[in-house]
Design an enzyme around this catalytic site. Structure first.
Site, PDB file in Angstrom:
ATOM      1  N   ILE A  64       1.204  -0.924   0.216  1.00 25.95           N
ATOM      2  CA  ILE A  64       0.252   0.242  -0.147  1.00 25.95           C
ATOM      3  C   ILE A  64       0.816   1.165   0.110  1.00 25.95           C
ATOM      4  CG2 ILE A  64      -1.689   1.238   1.109  1.00 25.95           C
ATOM      5  CD1 ILE A  64      -2.201  -1.527   2.712  1.00 25.95           C
ATOM      6  N   ARG A  68       8.576   5.759   6.991  1.00 27.79           N
ATOM      7  CA  ARG A  68       9.745   5.280   7.830  1.00 27.79           C
ATOM      8  C   ARG A  68      10.230   4.085   7.839  1.00 27.79           C
ATOM      9  NH1 ARG A  68       9.631  10.454  11.097  1.00 27.79           N
ATOM     10  NH2 ARG A  68       8.049   9.759  12.106  1.00 27.79           N
ATOM     11  N   GLY A  70       9.545   0.900   7.267  1.00 26.44           N
ATOM     12  CA  GLY A  70       8.847  -0.333   6.251  1.00 26.44           C
ATOM     13  C   GLY A  70       7.837   0.086   5.250  1.00 26.44           C
ATOM     14  N   ASP A 180       4.150  10.167  16.745  1.00 25.28           N
ATOM     15  CA  ASP A 180       5.024  10.490  15.754  1.00 25.28           C
ATOM     16  C   ASP A 180       2.479  10.854  15.558  1.00 25.28           C
ATOM     17  OD1 ASP A 180       5.773  10.856  13.352  1.00 25.28           O
ATOM     18  OD2 ASP A 180       5.333   8.264  12.659  1.00 25.28           O
ATOM     19  N   ASP A 197      -0.129   3.531  14.403  1.00 27.69           N
ATOM     20  CA  ASP A 197       1.510   4.480  14.337  1.00 27.69           C
ATOM     21  C   ASP A 197       1.928   4.334  16.203  1.00 27.69           C
ATOM     22  OD1 ASP A 197       1.845   3.038  12.076  1.00 27.69           O
ATOM     23  OD2 ASP A 197       2.339   4.408  10.832  1.00 27.69           O
TER      24      ASP A 197
HETATM   25  P1  ADP Z   1       3.153   7.383   6.601  1.00 30.66           P
HETATM   26  O1  ADP Z   1       2.254   6.425   8.405  1.00 30.66           O
HETATM   27  O2  ADP Z   1       4.578   8.149   6.785  1.00 30.66           O
HETATM   28  O3  ADP Z   1       1.736   7.402   5.639  1.00 30.66           O
HETATM   29  P2  ADP Z   1       3.322   4.392   6.996  1.00 30.66           P
HETATM   30  O4  ADP Z   1       4.451   2.877   6.745  1.00 30.66           O
HETATM   31  O5  ADP Z   1       1.937   4.318   8.020  1.00 30.66           O
HETATM   32  O6  ADP Z   1       4.151   5.495   6.703  1.00 30.66           O
HETATM   33  O7  ADP Z   1       1.844   4.094   5.440  1.00 30.66           O
HETATM   34  C1  ADP Z   1       2.538   3.432   4.513  1.00 30.66           C
HETATM   35  C2  ADP Z   1       1.197   3.433   3.917  1.00 30.66           C
HETATM   36  O8  ADP Z   1       0.058   2.450   4.536  1.00 30.66           O
HETATM   37  C3  ADP Z   1       0.498   4.881   4.170  1.00 30.66           C
HETATM   38  O9  ADP Z   1      -0.288   4.977   2.386  1.00 30.66           O
HETATM   39  C4  ADP Z   1      -1.064   4.366   5.392  1.00 30.66           C
HETATM   40  O10 ADP Z   1      -1.782   5.564   5.074  1.00 30.66           O
HETATM   41  C5  ADP Z   1      -1.726   2.730   5.335  1.00 30.66           C
HETATM   42  N1  ADP Z   1      -1.279   1.926   6.305  1.00 30.66           N
HETATM   43  C6  ADP Z   1      -0.858   2.590   7.518  1.00 30.66           C
HETATM   44  N2  ADP Z   1      -1.709   1.308   8.110  1.00 30.66           N
HETATM   45  C7  ADP Z   1      -2.428   1.195   7.397  1.00 30.66           C
HETATM   46  C8  ADP Z   1      -4.203   0.963   7.764  1.00 30.66           C
HETATM   47  N3  ADP Z   1      -3.245  -0.027   9.306  1.00 30.66           N
HETATM   48  N4  ADP Z   1      -4.911   0.297   6.906  1.00 30.66           N
HETATM   49  C9  ADP Z   1      -4.440   0.941   6.381  1.00 30.66           C
HETATM   50  N5  ADP Z   1      -3.638   1.185   5.649  1.00 30.66           N
HETATM   51  C10 ADP Z   1      -2.763   1.878   6.309  1.00 30.66           C
HETATM   52 MG    MG Z   2       1.736   5.271   9.376  1.00 38.12          MG
END
Ligand code: ADP
Ligand code: MG
Length: 344
Positions: A64, A68, A70, A180, A197
């Site tokens: 998706i 930062r 992964g 965060d 997060d």
């Molecule tokens: P960031 O918070 O900087 O966007 P993340 O690694 O937390 O980076 O998230 C990467 C991507 O995955 C983002 O587009 C985020 O919206 C999506 N994402 C993270 N956690 C979830 C979740 N629990 N359900 C759906 N999408 C998620």
């Molecule tokens: Mg995130």
């Protein structure tokens, strides 16, 4: 011990922290659940095992996005899940960091609140470390505000902010600092807020990119969530490994920025170079609210969250009450762009 099964417990202890400190931290997380612990090591190993998901049991689907720490994948594990696979590189061999990961997991499993993402378990066998949570449908506040340019009507902004305050108030009551909080980590699905997060920031140290440079990278749109005391420590740190002084009060500052984004559909300090933002925030200069068309109560919440002195910031239960007190019918949104930077 923070280890679960392989018997090499002692090797997992952070060389910088005493074994007792780590044990105390883990035990304080653990013992509330289980008042009849007679052997803390066995008990922790057993509880951690309950949350250990073998990577092979997950059906990993498409990626998706990348953040930062992964890459997040959509997946299936007894229903739809989000799988955050840590970009550990060779650092997964580092036992102290694996211990830190397990410590964060021990904390995550204690969270149960309707405005917090549901932690379901983790893959704890190197090199594949991953965190499995419920899959958030809907969009992040970041997408809604900054990409789709959805203007939040003020009453909706209050409802969203109240739910964030409730989730955060719960986290703080459990002794968990988010570290965060930002609009990218807040989902809204059919009017319901889900915060993600929390408590993961220190896992950043596990990750490849950050390790390589041995200094903190400043992702776009991150600075404006950092409280002055954190900004000032960034400056002092320069090239050393960052251990930023996050506190409950720094979470409050970050909430202030989220509140600003909800109100103004924009970033504070928009378009300013990093150096300028660092210089201003570090000296207590705030984004001006003079052109924001909102009642006094709305601005007071914002300014109290952004207070230069951490102790002057309110706590989240006070925020929730203050949000409730905003007279909703009186609110008017300025049709013009409300946010111009000036010194206050
Ligand atoms: P960031 O918070 O900087 O966007 P993340 O690694 O937390 O980076 O998230 C990467 C991507 O995955 C983002 O587009 C985020 O919206 C999506 N994402 C993270 N956690 C979830 C979740 N629990 N359900 C759906 N999408 C998620
Ligand atoms: Mg995130």
């Amino acid at each position: 011990s923070t280890n679960t099964s392989n018997g090499s417990d002692k090797t997992l202890i952070d060389s910088n922290a005493s074994e007792k400190t780590l044990l105390d931290r883990v035990d304080s997380v653990d013992s509330q659940d289980d008042p009849f612990i007679w052997n803390r090591q066995n008990s922790l190993a057993a509880t951690m095992k309950e949350w250990d998901i073998p990577f092979e049991d997950l059906h990993v689907k498409e990626a998706i996005g990348k953040g930062r720490i992964g890459t997040v994948y959509r997946g299936v594990w007894h229903g739809d899940v989000a799988i955050k696979v840590l970009d550990t590189g060779s650092s997964a061999d580092n036992n102290a960091q694996l211990a830190a990961f397990k410590l964060e997991i021990a904390i995550l499993r204690k969270t149960r609140h309707e405005n917090l993402v549901l932690f379901m378990g983790a893959c704890m066998t190197p090199p594949r470390l991953a965190i499995v949570t419920s899959f958030c449908k809907g969009q992040t506040l970041y997408t809604m505000i900054h990409l789709n340019r959805n203007a939040f009507k003020i009453n909706k902004a209050i409802i969203v902010a109240s739910q964030i305050a409730q989730g955060m108030s719960y986290l703080h009551a459990r002794g968990i600092i988010h570290k965060d909080l930002r609009t990218k980590n807040v989902f809204v699905d059919s009017g319901k807020v889900v915060i993600t997060d929390f408590g993961l920031f220190h896992i950043t140290k596990l990750c490849r990119g950050v390790q390589k440079e041995n200094r903190l990278r400043v992702p776009k749109g991150w600075l404006c969530y950092l409280a002055p005391e954190i900004i000032r420590s960034l400056k002092a740190m320069q090239h050393s490994q960052p251990d930023l002084p996050f506190t409950k009060m720094s979470d409050l500052y970050a909430f202030g920025t989220v509140w600003y984004e909800l109100l103004c559909n924009d970033w504070p300090f928009r378009g300013q170079p990093c150096e300028t933002v660092i210089w201003q925030v570090g000296r207590g200069i705030k984004q001006s609210l003079s052109t924001v068309a909102a009642p006094r109560e709305v601005k007071e919440i914002l300014m109290s969250c952004w207070a230069f002195r951490p102790t002057e910031r309110p706590d989240f239960s006070q925020i929730a009450k203050a949000l409730n007190r905003i007279p909703r019918t009186r609110l008017i949104r300025s049709p013009s762009h409300p946010c111009q930077l000036s010194r206050s």
